[in-house]
Design a protein around this motif. Structure first.
Motif, mmCIF file in Angstrom:
data_model
loop_
_atom_site.group_PDB
_atom_site.id
_atom_site.type_symbol
_atom_site.label_atom_id
_atom_site.label_comp_id
_atom_site.label_asym_id
_atom_site.label_seq_id
_atom_site.Cartn_x
_atom_site.Cartn_y
_atom_site.Cartn_z
ATOM 1 N N ASP A 13 0.815 -1.211 0.000
ATOM 2 C CA ASP A 13 0.000 0.000 0.000
ATOM 3 C C ASP A 13 0.852 1.266 0.000
ATOM 4 O O ASP A 13 0.343 2.363 -0.250
ATOM 5 C CB ASP A 13 -0.950 0.000 1.196
ATOM 6 C CG ASP A 13 -1.993 -1.105 1.088
ATOM 7 O OD1 ASP A 13 -2.345 -1.469 -0.050
ATOM 8 O OD2 ASP A 13 -2.433 -1.617 2.132
ATOM 9 N N THR B 87 -7.396 -1.393 -7.696
ATOM 10 C CA THR B 87 -6.368 -1.815 -6.751
ATOM 11 C C THR B 87 -6.920 -2.008 -5.340
ATOM 12 O O THR B 87 -6.424 -2.849 -4.589
ATOM 13 C CB THR B 87 -5.214 -0.795 -6.720
ATOM 14 O OG1 THR B 87 -5.737 0.519 -6.479
ATOM 15 C CG2 THR B 87 -4.460 -0.800 -8.031
ATOM 16 N N HIS B 88 -7.975 -1.268 -4.981
ATOM 17 C CA HIS B 88 -8.509 -1.405 -3.629
ATOM 18 C C HIS B 88 -9.309 -2.702 -3.450
ATOM 19 O O HIS B 88 -9.677 -3.057 -2.330
ATOM 20 C CB HIS B 88 -9.380 -0.197 -3.264
ATOM 21 C CG HIS B 88 -10.683 -0.124 -4.002
ATOM 22 N ND1 HIS B 88 -10.791 0.490 -5.238
ATOM 23 C CD2 HIS B 88 -11.924 -0.599 -3.701
ATOM 24 C CE1 HIS B 88 -12.046 0.397 -5.650
ATOM 25 N NE2 HIS B 88 -12.752 -0.257 -4.743
ATOM 26 N N GLN B 89 -9.560 -3.411 -4.545
ATOM 27 C CA GLN B 89 -10.288 -4.683 -4.454
ATOM 28 C C GLN B 89 -9.356 -5.897 -4.466
ATOM 29 O O GLN B 89 -9.817 -7.033 -4.473
ATOM 30 C CB GLN B 89 -11.288 -4.798 -5.608
ATOM 31 C CG GLN B 89 -12.452 -3.822 -5.516
ATOM 32 C CD GLN B 89 -13.454 -4.012 -6.636
ATOM 33 O OE1 GLN B 89 -13.338 -4.921 -7.461
ATOM 34 N NE2 GLN B 89 -14.469 -3.151 -6.681
ATOM 35 N N TYR C 153 -4.322 -9.046 -0.194
ATOM 36 C CA TYR C 153 -2.973 -8.631 0.208
ATOM 37 C C TYR C 153 -1.921 -9.272 -0.689
ATOM 38 O O TYR C 153 -0.999 -8.595 -1.173
ATOM 39 C CB TYR C 153 -2.729 -9.015 1.669
ATOM 40 C CG TYR C 153 -1.410 -8.520 2.217
ATOM 41 C CD1 TYR C 153 -1.209 -7.169 2.481
ATOM 42 C CD2 TYR C 153 -0.374 -9.413 2.483
ATOM 43 C CE1 TYR C 153 -0.009 -6.709 2.992
ATOM 44 C CE2 TYR C 153 0.838 -8.962 2.999
ATOM 45 C CZ TYR C 153 1.015 -7.619 3.250
ATOM 46 O OH TYR C 153 2.212 -7.167 3.758
ATOM 47 N N ARG D 220 -1.949 -7.677 -4.094
ATOM 48 C CA ARG D 220 -1.324 -6.355 -4.071
ATOM 49 C C ARG D 220 0.199 -6.472 -4.083
ATOM 50 O O ARG D 220 0.884 -5.680 -4.735
ATOM 51 C CB ARG D 220 -1.791 -5.557 -2.845
ATOM 52 C CG ARG D 220 -3.276 -5.242 -2.854
ATOM 53 C CD ARG D 220 -3.638 -4.072 -1.974
ATOM 54 N NE ARG D 220 -3.274 -4.216 -0.584
ATOM 55 C CZ ARG D 220 -3.991 -4.853 0.327
ATOM 56 N NH1 ARG D 220 -5.134 -5.454 -0.016
ATOM 57 N NH2 ARG D 220 -3.604 -4.909 1.577
#
Length: 272
Positions: free
Chosen positions: A89, A136-138, A141, A144
């Motif tokens: 993040d 990207t927020h979906q 971990y 990402r």
């Protein structure tokens, strides 16, 4: 050597040096596991190697050319040496995966076709092509983490520096990262991977660099992790392969123990 840190001393304002005359050398195509306790200086070394942190003294050199911390030198250095931070993040900021992976290549002034090619190539290498249009927020971990690595890979660096890429991942996520790393090393990318997972390190890396007391001990990973005194001083856990060798009484025969470690680690290292 493709990248070296020689006699590097590095600190932060108001604190004692984290690294003290530390030296680390990377040959082309090396898979190096960077090991050490929390706060030992692993991340600081990665930041120095990437140009993100200027050492107090010593030298960082890429292909024999010293790194200077002026704008032009840093820009050229970062085209060839990419750092991926532990927390994805900290580096994901675009609306969707494709935009995020394309950010670096776009800033190189490449043509639209070349950027598309690099993005497609990086997503394929990291096994995340199916996420290309995902916000990207979906992402999970682990997803990402792999997308962040893809963004660095799209720059086609000579050296990829990864800070704890397997931290916080379940076993399936760790294997996804391992598969991606195998693909990258298969293309000749030099990789430095900071990790606390000595079992993963032994099964993946060619060399190890242990950071302890501001110093770095580097060498073939089986020899380094067979050094019980060094492992204990660095507050590391011994690999299960080493524990097995000791249980078999091979610790009194170092050459035999290293041979067993090499055989065991090779048997757990993917071939493609």
């Amino acid at each position: 050597m493709i990248l070296t840190a020689r006699d590097v001393t590095a600190s932060y304002p108001g604190a004692e040096p984290v690294l003290s005359r530390a030296t680390c050398e990377l040959a082309n195509g090396t898979r190096l596991a960077l090991l050490g306790a929390n706060g030992s200086g692993k991340t600081t070394l990665l930041r120095c190697l990437s140009g993100a942190h200027k050492p107090d003294s010593g030298e960082i050199a890429l292909a024999g050319q010293p790194l200077h911390h002026d704008k032009k030198s840093l820009r050229n250095h970062r085209r060839r040496v990419q750092l991926v931070l532990q927390d994805p993040d900290d580096q994901l900021f675009s609306a969707d995966v494709t935009q995020d992976v394309a950010f670096g290549p776009l800033n190189l002034g490449l043509t639209t076709d070349e950027v598309r090619h690099r993005v497609s190539e990086a997503l394929d290498l990291l096994g995340v092509t199916h996420l290309a249009d995902r916000p990207t927020h979906q992402l999970s971990y682990g997803e990402r983490k792999r997308v962040t690595i893809a963004g660095a890979v799209a720059m086609r660096p000579d050296v990829l520096l990864l800070d704890e890429p397997t931290a916080g991942l379940d076993p399936a996520g760790v294997e996804d990262v391992r598969t991606a790393l195998e693909r990258l090393t298969g293309q000749g990318t030099t990789i430095v991977l900071a990790t606390h997972d000595v079992d993963f390190a032994l099964s993946w890396a060619d060399e190890a660099a242990v950071v302890a007391g501001g110093q770095i001990q580097q060498g073939p990973i089986t020899r380094i992790l067979s050094d019980t005194e060094l492992v204990n001083r660095a507050h590391l856990r011994q690999p299960w392969q080493l524990e097995l060798a000791i249980a078999l009484g091979l610790d009194s025969r170092p050459r035999t123990m290293i041979g067993v470690l090499e055989a065991l680690s090779s048997s757990h290292r993917p071939t493609g």
